[in-house]
Each structure stands twice: as structure tokens, then as C-alpha cells.
Write an enzyme that holds these catalytic residues in place. Structure first.
Site, PDB file in Angstrom:
ATOM      1  CE  LYS A 214      -7.177   1.535 -25.756  1.00  0.00           C
ATOM      2  NZ  LYS A 214      -7.201   2.175 -24.550  1.00  0.00           N
TER       3      LYS A 214
ATOM      4  CB  THR B 192      -4.548   3.488 -22.187  1.00  0.00           C
ATOM      5  OG1 THR B 192      -4.166   3.480 -23.619  1.00  0.00           O
ATOM      6  CG2 THR B 192      -6.123   3.755 -21.993  1.00  0.00           C
TER       7      THR B 192
ATOM      8  CG  ASP C 117      -7.808   9.751 -24.269  1.00  0.00           C
ATOM      9  OD1 ASP C 117      -6.897   8.978 -24.157  1.00  0.00           O
ATOM     10  OD2 ASP C 117      -8.962   9.112 -23.828  1.00  0.00           O
TER      11      ASP C 117
ATOM     12  CE1 TYR D 254      -4.375   0.663  -0.230  1.00  0.00           C
ATOM     13  CE2 TYR D 254      -4.398  -1.291   0.710  1.00  0.00           C
ATOM     14  CZ  TYR D 254      -5.225  -0.411  -0.019  1.00  0.00           C
ATOM     15  OH  TYR D 254      -6.283  -0.569  -0.330  1.00  0.00           O
TER      16      TYR D 254
ATOM     17  CD  GLU E  84      -4.822   4.980   1.013  1.00  0.00           C
ATOM     18  OE1 GLU E  84      -4.729   5.827   1.954  1.00  0.00           O
ATOM     19  OE2 GLU E  84      -5.795   4.481   0.745  1.00  0.00           O
TER      20      GLU E  84
ATOM     21  NE  ARG F  68      -6.620  -4.013 -19.428  1.00  0.00           N
ATOM     22  CZ  ARG F  68      -6.559  -4.193 -20.851  1.00  0.00           C
ATOM     23  NH1 ARG F  68      -5.800  -5.009 -21.580  1.00  0.00           N
ATOM     24  NH2 ARG F  68      -7.607  -3.505 -21.607  1.00  0.00           N
TER      25      ARG F  68
HETATM   26  N1  PLP Z   1      -9.404   6.813 -23.840  1.00  0.00           N
HETATM   27  C1  PLP Z   1      -9.545   6.031 -25.063  1.00  0.00           C
HETATM   28  C2  PLP Z   1      -9.246   7.029 -26.256  1.00  0.00           C
HETATM   29  C3  PLP Z   1      -9.801   4.777 -25.281  1.00  0.00           C
HETATM   30  O1  PLP Z   1      -9.739   4.441 -26.472  1.00  0.00           O
HETATM   31  C4  PLP Z   1     -10.108   4.143 -24.074  1.00  0.00           C
HETATM   32  C5  PLP Z   1      -9.957   2.508 -24.385  1.00  0.00           C
HETATM   33  O2  PLP Z   1      -9.928   1.874 -25.066  1.00  0.00           O
HETATM   34  C6  PLP Z   1      -9.780   4.636 -22.859  1.00  0.00           C
HETATM   35  C7  PLP Z   1      -9.537   5.995 -22.882  1.00  0.00           C
HETATM   36  C8  PLP Z   1     -10.249   3.897 -21.522  1.00  0.00           C
HETATM   37  O3  PLP Z   1      -9.254   2.945 -21.265  1.00  0.00           O
HETATM   38  P1  PLP Z   1      -9.287   1.733 -20.196  1.00  0.00           P
HETATM   39  O4  PLP Z   1     -10.218   0.796 -20.868  1.00  0.00           O
HETATM   40  O5  PLP Z   1      -7.940   1.522 -19.614  1.00  0.00           O
HETATM   41  O6  PLP Z   1     -10.336   2.482 -18.956  1.00  0.00           O
END
Ligand code: PLP
Length: 478
Positions: free
Chosen positions: A245, A242, A216, A61, A63, A251
Site C-alpha cells: 500500500k 502489508t 495493523d 524452497y 521452509e 504484495r
Molecule cells: N489489514 C488491513 C488494514 C488492510 O486494509 C488489508 C487489505 O486491504 C489487509 C490487512 C489484508 O491485506 P491482504 O489483502 O494483503 O491480505
């Protein structure tokens, strides 16, 4: 606990302790190895990442942030998290005086919600790419009937869209709507958009309303790290991603923020984002995952990773070329791709994405149905999304994707034959009953027809060929 129980219970291997779960892991490994993984959001991470992710760091842990924890015993975890933060900035060539990063988000969705929580007050206005246009749920998604994502439940959301003819982001309409909606935040980035982003244009639009700009880059972060896509860091205030990918890590999620930004209450963006991750949205960080992220980021900064990312794009362009030119002449949304994914428009074939996804699944080809520009029905999207990141990690090059295109063509032809068979049957039944009616083939009718011996045999034949081909490539991490 007796010594015997200790050995057999806590120190036994998975296969000894829990054969049921062990067996499922083996089956999933076999499925991954013997199929063609074309889901654009997936990848095969490395052995080193999996080792870190499966390490005893999961026990701890921590935090808080390095140097300011709510638990003792974090002397190594602090070093690890700082190392991960340093590598995150290095992987994207960021100056630590200008950018900071939080490496604790459990996933991309929690990273995005934490970023919104840090940047905005409840009910502030957000504009993100609409889900049917390729955006992600967490960019403010809602339907006419329901607020679906917490990003639309807790914030006011108005989407922008792709142009219904070209399939490209309609920056002009976005700009026009910002004058009416006056968003506090514009989110760019997508889950299913095959083209690169005009961050300079977005910055200009955002500046017109003193809006924040957040990218994002979940799908393309590996490509951004390798500098084979436009750089969102040049223009954005916050960048989320993320890590699993194109970045090819475990993950999780990351939030990058500009350190110089402060709010009217005097609090810095850095402090707001960190407080939003913990304690606002999350509890203790997953230190085993942070170790995996650190490993993946080190790999992403290597020359080998740049070659990988270049190959991902070459493979995708090649697959686009093969599918869209003779003899196949299939239609692709926007006519092709700049990144790791393509959107195949099946509407000219009068097939739905769900039907093709189903046949591909039965033949060990893994992809997903996806909305395509011009779709009228969100429940039954008119295309499929295909990505090249995972198979490129298995060593696929252009000529291998020529073979992938052959398999995809075979799956689509099979889908067309099954659908024609269903239509003929309906017409025959209608003629026999002296009635006329719809010949639209429902997914359940289509799936049922696919189990007829003639089709089952053809599907099995395709599956055998696909498996043999897929098995001839190595698997990272196994
Ligand atoms: N943002 C985008 C552009 C995504 O394509 C995804 C998932 O495919 C996410 C966020 C969310 O990611 P997670 O599945 O790890 O929560």
C-alpha cells in the site's frame, strides 16, 4: 525433451509462449496507465521491485528461518532474508535488540492470522475496529448472522466502533467495553479511517486488562516509515503490515514483535510468532517477494521516499479542501483527513457509493464504495473511499488533484442526472398506471439507464478527458 522443445517451451518469452496471457498483461498495463487510480489500498511499485519479484528466486524452497532450513541450497536465500529483516527494522528506526520481524507472510491477511495464532490461544478474546467503522475483516469481523473472518471463527470477537456523529474512533466506548469483555488482544489500525491513531490511549486501555496491543498499520506503513504519522512501535507489542500500500512494495505482509515478551510457558513471543507463520499458517516463503520487499524497504528508508510520503498527505489534504469547499461543498466523513485517504459521504446527495463507483469505473476513475458513519444499509454503502498514494507515485501534486476533484465532481453530477432520469421515469410510469409507489432507484436500473445514448456520450466524453490527463503522467516501473 528435445533441444527444440526446450527452447520453444521453457525459454520463450511470454508473448511467444502465451499470447493470451501476454495480451491481458498489456491490457491491464494500459488500464493502469490511462486511468486515475484512487483505490486507497493500491500503489504503483518500482521497476526494481518488479524485477526482484519476477526473478528466478521464485524457484527456491526455503521452509524455516535463515540458518535453520528444511531444504538445502539456501546460502543466498539466507543472506537475502536476513538483509530483508535488517532493512525492515531500519526502515522503521527499530532497535534490533528490542524488535524482531518475520518477513515471510504471503499477505496482510495471513500476517494478521499468524500474529493472532502466535499471541493467543483458540477462543481468546479480541477487540478490533468493526468493518463498517473502517476496520479490516481480519480484525475479528462477524455479523449478527455469521462469523465471517477466521479471526472471529477461531477467536471470540467484540468490535469497537467510530462515534456515529463524529466518525472518530470512540475510545471511551472501547474502554468501557474492555471492562466487560476483558480482551486478551486489542487490535488497532484500519482499512478506511482517515485519521491518525491515539496509540498512547490504546496502550493505557490495554494495560488495564493486561491485554496485548497490536497495530495493523497496513494502510499507513509508508507514512509511518517516513515519520509523517504517529508511531505505533512506541506503544504496541506487535505491529503487522502489508507491503504493497503506502509502503509501495510487492504484495506481502510483515509481522514485527517485541523480543522481550515471554509467555507463562516460558516461550518467547518471537518464537511463537515465527512458529505461527511457519509451520502453523504457511509453507515455504515466497523468496522472490521477499527480495521485492527488501528493495522496497531500502527505498522507503531514503530521503526521496520521505518527500513522497509528505506529498501523499499534502495531496490528500488538498483534495479534501477542494471537495469540501465552494463551489463543491461536498461532505467528508470526519471533515477531512490526516493520512492518505478520505471518505466521501454521498448521503446528503441521496446517492449510494455503488452508483458513483460504477460511473467512475466507466469513466476510467478507479475508486471503491465504502460504508460511511451513520449508514443503515451495509449492502449499499453511502460513500466512496479515495486514496492519493498511487497517483502521487505518478508525480501528481496538489494542482493535479484540483483536476482530479473536477473529474470526480463531473462523475457525481452525471450520477445525479442518471438517478433523476430514473426517478422521473418511475414517476411517469406510476402516474400512467394510476399507482403510487417507491421511487428508490436500484443499482441495476441505474446501470441500465447509464447505457442510454445521452448518458453514454457524456460518460465517454468524461472518460476521454480522464484518459488524456492520466496518460500525460509517467508510470513507475513501465
Ligand atoms: N489489514 C488491513 C488494514 C488492510 O486494509 C488489508 C487489505 O486491504 C489487509 C490487512 C489484508 O491485506 P491482504 O489483502 O494483503 O491480505
Amino acid at each position: 525433451m528435445s533441444a527444440f522443445a526446450y527452447e520453444s517451451y521453457l525459454n520463450a518469452s511470454l508473448s511467444e509462449q502465451d499470447p493470451e496471457v501476454y495480451d491481458l498483461v498489456q491490457k491491464e498495463k494500459h488500464r493502469q496507465q490511462s486511468s486515475l487510480e484512487l483505490i486507497a489500498s493500491e500503489n504503483f511499485t518500482s521497476k526494481a521491485v518488479m524485477e526482484a519479484n519476477g526473478s528466478p528466486l521464485t524457484n527456491k524452497y526455503s521452509e524455516g528461518l535463515p540458518g535453520a532450513r528444511f531444504y538445502g541450497g539456501n546460502e543466498y536465500i539466507d543472506v537475502l532474508e536476513n538483509l530483508c529483516r535488517k532493512r525492515a527494522l531500519e526502515a522503521f528506526s527499530l532497535d534490533p535488540a528490542v524488535w524482531g520481524v518475520n518477513v515471510q507472510p504471503y499477505s496482510g491477511s495471513t500476517a494478521n492470522f499468524a500474529a493472532l495464532t502466535g499471541l493467543l490461544a483458540p477462543q481468546d478474546r479480541v477487540m478490533g475496529l468493526d468493518l463498517p467503522s473502517g476496520g479490516h475483516l481480519t480484525h475479528g469481523y462477524q455479523t449478527d448472522k455469521k462469523k465471517i473472518s477466521s479471526s472471529s471463527i477461531y477467536f471470540q470477537s467484540m468490535p469497537y466502533r467510530v462515534d456515529q456523529v463524529t466518525g472518530l474512533v470512540d475510545y471511551d466506548a472501547l474502554e468501557a467495553n474492555t471492562h466487560l469483555f476483558r480482551p486478551r488482544l486489542i487490535i488497532c489500525g484500519a482499512s478506511a479511517y482517515p485519521r491518525d491513531w491515539d496509540y498512547a490511549r490504546l496502550r493505557k486501555i490495554a494495560d488495564g486488562h493486561t491485554s496485548f496491543l497490536m497495530a495493523d498499520m497496513a494502510h499507513i506503513s509508508g507514512l509511518v516509515a517516513a515519520k509523517v504519522q504517529n508511531d505505533p512501535f512506541e506503544y504496541c507489542d506487535v505491529v503487522t503490515t502489508t507491503t504493497h500500500k503506502t509502503l509501495r512494495g510487492p504484495r506481502a505482509g510483515l509481522i514485527f514483535f517485541r523480543k522481550a515478551i515471554t509467555f507463562s510457558d516460558g516461550e518467547s513471543l518471537e518464537s511463537k510468532i515465527n512458529a505461527a507463520v511457519f509451520p502453523a499458517c504457511q509453507g515455504g516463503p515466497h523468496n522472490n517477494t521477499i527480495a521485492g520487499i527488501a528493495v522496497a524497504l531500502r527505498q522507503a528508508a531514503s530521503p526521496e521516499f520521505k518527500v513522497y510520503a509528505q506529498q501523499v498527505i499534502k495531496n490528500c489534504k488538498h483534495l479534501c479542501d477542494v471537495l469540501s469547499s465552494a463551489p463543491y461543498n461536498y461532505k467528508l466523513a470526519t471533515g477531512g483527513s490526516d493520512n492518505h485517504l478520505l471518505l466521501w459521504d454521498l448521503k446528503p446527495l441521496k446517492l449510494t457509493g455503488s452508483k458513483v463507483e460504477k460511473i467512475c469505473d466507466l469513466a476510467n476513475i478507479t475508486l471503491n464504495k465504502n460504508s460511511i458513519v451513520g449508514d443503515k444499509n451495509a449492502v449499499s454503502p453511502g460513500g466512496v473511499r479515495i486514496g492519493t498514494a498511487a497517483l502521487t507515485s505518478r508525480g501528481f501534486v496538489e494542482q493535479d488533484f484540483t483536476k482530479v476533484a473536477e473529474f470526480l465532481h463531473a462523475a457525481v453530477q452525471l450520477s445525479l442526472d442518471i438517478q433523476s432520469h430514473c426517478i422521473q421515469q418511475k414517476q411517469q410510469q406510476q402516474a400512467e398506471g394510476g399507482k403510487s409507489g417507491s421511487t428508490v432507484v436500484l443499482l441495476k436500473e441505474f446501470v441500465s439507464a447509464a447505457t442510454a445514448p445521452e448518458f453514454e456520450q457524456r460518460i465517454q466524453g468524461l472518460k476521454d478527458q480522464v484518459s488524456e490527463f492520466a496518460n500525460s503522467f509517467k508510470m513507475p516501473g513501465y
